[in-house]
Design a protein around this motif. Sequence first.
Motif, PDB file in Angstrom:
ATOM      1  N   UNK A   1      40.226  -0.315  -4.974  1.00 59.68           N
ATOM      2  CA  UNK A   1      39.399  -0.448  -3.770  1.00 59.68           C
ATOM      3  C   UNK A   1      39.176   0.923  -3.131  1.00 59.68           C
ATOM      4  N   UNK A   2      37.936   1.220  -2.780  1.00 60.60           N
ATOM      5  CA  UNK A   2      37.601   2.515  -2.179  1.00 60.60           C
ATOM      6  C   UNK A   2      37.929   2.482  -0.691  1.00 60.60           C
ATOM      7  N   UNK A   3      39.052   3.062  -0.317  1.00 57.23           N
ATOM      8  CA  UNK A   3      39.499   3.043   1.072  1.00 57.23           C
ATOM      9  C   UNK A   3      38.796   4.091   1.921  1.00 57.23           C
ATOM     10  N   UNK A   4      38.024   4.958   1.303  1.00 61.73           N
ATOM     11  CA  UNK A   4      37.317   5.980   2.051  1.00 61.73           C
ATOM     12  C   UNK A   4      35.928   5.531   2.495  1.00 61.73           C
ATOM     13  N   UNK A   5      35.445   4.431   1.948  1.00 61.43           N
ATOM     14  CA  UNK A   5      34.121   3.939   2.314  1.00 61.43           C
ATOM     15  C   UNK A   5      34.192   3.155   3.621  1.00 61.43           C
ATOM     16  N   UNK A   6      33.095   3.098   4.351  1.00 57.59           N
ATOM     17  CA  UNK A   6      33.070   2.305   5.579  1.00 57.59           C
ATOM     18  C   UNK A   6      33.368   0.842   5.284  1.00 57.59           C
ATOM     19  N   UNK A   7      33.818   0.087   6.267  1.00 54.21           N
ATOM     20  CA  UNK A   7      34.109  -1.327   6.042  1.00 54.21           C
ATOM     21  C   UNK A   7      32.844  -2.102   5.696  1.00 54.21           C
ATOM     22  N   UNK A   8      33.010  -3.162   4.935  1.00 51.30           N
ATOM     23  CA  UNK A   8      31.889  -4.046   4.634  1.00 51.30           C
ATOM     24  C   UNK A   8      31.608  -4.894   5.866  1.00 51.30           C
ATOM     25  N   UNK A   9      30.356  -4.888   6.324  1.00 53.23           N
ATOM     26  CA  UNK A   9      29.989  -5.611   7.532  1.00 53.23           C
ATOM     27  C   UNK A   9      28.837  -6.562   7.239  1.00 53.23           C
ATOM     28  N   UNK A  10      28.605  -7.489   8.149  1.00 51.20           N
ATOM     29  CA  UNK A  10      27.519  -8.447   7.967  1.00 51.20           C
ATOM     30  C   UNK A  10      26.177  -7.891   8.417  1.00 51.20           C
ATOM     31  N   UNK A  11      26.188  -6.861   9.256  1.00 53.20           N
ATOM     32  CA  UNK A  11      24.951  -6.324   9.814  1.00 53.20           C
ATOM     33  C   UNK A  11      24.035  -5.778   8.723  1.00 53.20           C
ATOM     34  N   UNK A  12      22.738  -6.019   8.885  1.00 56.29           N
ATOM     35  CA  UNK A  12      21.764  -5.544   7.907  1.00 56.29           C
ATOM     36  C   UNK A  12      21.539  -4.038   8.024  1.00 56.29           C
ATOM     37  N   UNK A  13      21.772  -3.484   9.195  1.00 57.46           N
ATOM     38  CA  UNK A  13      21.618  -2.042   9.409  1.00 57.46           C
ATOM     39  C   UNK A  13      22.595  -1.605  10.480  1.00 57.46           C
ATOM     40  N   UNK A  14      23.096  -0.377  10.344  1.00 55.48           N
ATOM     41  CA  UNK A  14      24.019   0.136  11.355  1.00 55.48           C
ATOM     42  C   UNK A  14      24.046   1.654  11.315  1.00 55.48           C
ATOM     43  N   UNK A  15      24.577   2.234  12.388  1.00 46.56           N
ATOM     44  CA  UNK A  15      24.734   3.684  12.440  1.00 46.56           C
ATOM     45  C   UNK A  15      25.882   4.020  13.376  1.00 46.56           C
ATOM     46  N   UNK A  16      26.573   5.105  13.058  1.00 45.33           N
ATOM     47  CA  UNK A  16      27.659   5.640  13.880  1.00 45.33           C
ATOM     48  C   UNK A  16      27.302   7.078  14.209  1.00 45.33           C
ATOM     49  N   UNK A  17      27.351   7.447  15.485  1.00 46.54           N
ATOM     50  CA  UNK A  17      26.959   8.795  15.875  1.00 46.54           C
ATOM     51  C   UNK A  17      27.964   9.413  16.830  1.00 46.54           C
ATOM     52  N   UNK A  18      27.991  10.722  16.832  1.00 49.41           N
ATOM     53  CA  UNK A  18      28.756  11.485  17.809  1.00 49.41           C
ATOM     54  C   UNK A  18      28.130  11.259  19.180  1.00 49.41           C
ATOM     55  N   UNK A  19      28.932  10.803  20.135  1.00 50.35           N
ATOM     56  CA  UNK A  19      28.404  10.483  21.447  1.00 50.35           C
ATOM     57  C   UNK A  19      27.969  11.686  22.253  1.00 50.35           C
ATOM     58  N   UNK A  20      28.466  12.850  21.920  1.00 51.88           N
ATOM     59  CA  UNK A  20      28.110  14.058  22.664  1.00 51.88           C
ATOM     60  C   UNK A  20      26.840  14.697  22.120  1.00 51.88           C
ATOM     61  N   UNK A  21      26.713  14.764  20.815  1.00 48.63           N
ATOM     62  CA  UNK A  21      25.569  15.454  20.212  1.00 48.63           C
ATOM     63  C   UNK A  21      24.462  14.513  19.753  1.00 48.63           C
TER      64      UNK A  21
END
Length: 308
Positions: free
Chosen positions: A24-44
Motif C-alpha cells: 500500500x502506498x502510504x505516501x499518496x493522499x487518502x482515497x476520498x469520495x469527492x470527485x475533485x479536491x485541492x489542498x493549498x497553503x493558507x498563506x500563499x
Amino acid sequence: MLRYLVFTSVILTLAISPAQAGSEDLDSPPIVSAAAWAIADGETGEILWEHNASTRRMTASITKTMTALVVLSLADKDPAVLDEVITFSEAADKTGGSTSDVNAGERVTVREGLYGLMLPSGNDMGNALAEHFHPRLDPPDEELLKQGLDNPVQAKRANFLAEMNRMAERFGMKNTIYRTAYGDGGDAGKPTSCAADLIILGRKAISHPRLREIIRTREYTGTITLPDGSTREQKWTNTNQLLGLDLGYDGIKTGTTRSAGRCLLSTGVREGKRLIVVVLGADSGSARYTDTRNLYRWAWRQLEEAGT
C-alpha cells in the motif's frame, strides 16, 4: 518546496492478502469520495496537492462566499453600507432551497443579513442582497449576457451578478461564471467553478477580517423588523459542522444540491500552519467532512515530515 501532486482514482478489491497490504502506498493522499479536491497553503494560496482541481463543476452554495465579498467590498469603501436596511421582496421570500427565514416585507440590516446568508446558507438572503445592491452597480457586458446573465428571472439582480463575475476575474478565477447570487444557476452543462478557483476564493474570504469573523461563527441571533415596526429575533446556525469540533477549523462554506453533490470549502490551522481545502461532489453530507478531515490530516503530516 513541495511539488504538485495529482491523485488519480484507484479501484480496490475487497480481499487484500497480507503481501498485498504491504505494498500500500502510504505516501499518496487518502482515497476520498469527492470527485475533485485541492489542498493549498493558507498563506500563499499555492495548491500543494489536488485531484481534478481545474475541472469545472457545480459548486452549490459556496457561491455565497463571493456574494458576501461583493457586499463587503462596497462596505470597505463606505462603512455605512453595513447599516443599510434590506426590505425583503416577494421574489426573495419565494426563493427555493435553504433559507434565512425572513419573510416578504420584513427588514434586516446588511450587517446582520450577511450572517443570514453565510450561516444557514440563506438562498433568499442571497437574492435579497443582490436586489438591494443591483441599482448601484454596473450592468453586465455582452459577454456576461451570453454566459447566462440575460435570464429575465435575474433582471433585478443582474448588475450584482455582473459584479460577482468581475470580481472573480480580478481575483484570477479563470474557470468561474456566476449566474445566481446563492448557488449555481444554469443547467448541468453550465458548471460554475472549479476547486482551483475556489482555493483563490477561500483565501480572499479568510483575508477579509469581517468575513473571517462571520464564517467562524457557529450561531448568531439577528434582529428582524416586521412591517408594523415591531421586531423579532431570528437564530441562524452555521451549516459547517467542522466548527463544532474545536480542532482548529474556522470556515468557510458548505454547498449541497443534487447536481453539485456535497461540497465544502474550508480552512484550518494546526501548529500555526493554515491550509485551505476544498472538496466537490462528495457522496454524502458525512462523506464531505470525512474526506476533508482525512485530507487535512494527511497534508499536515506531510508538511511536518518535510519540516515546513
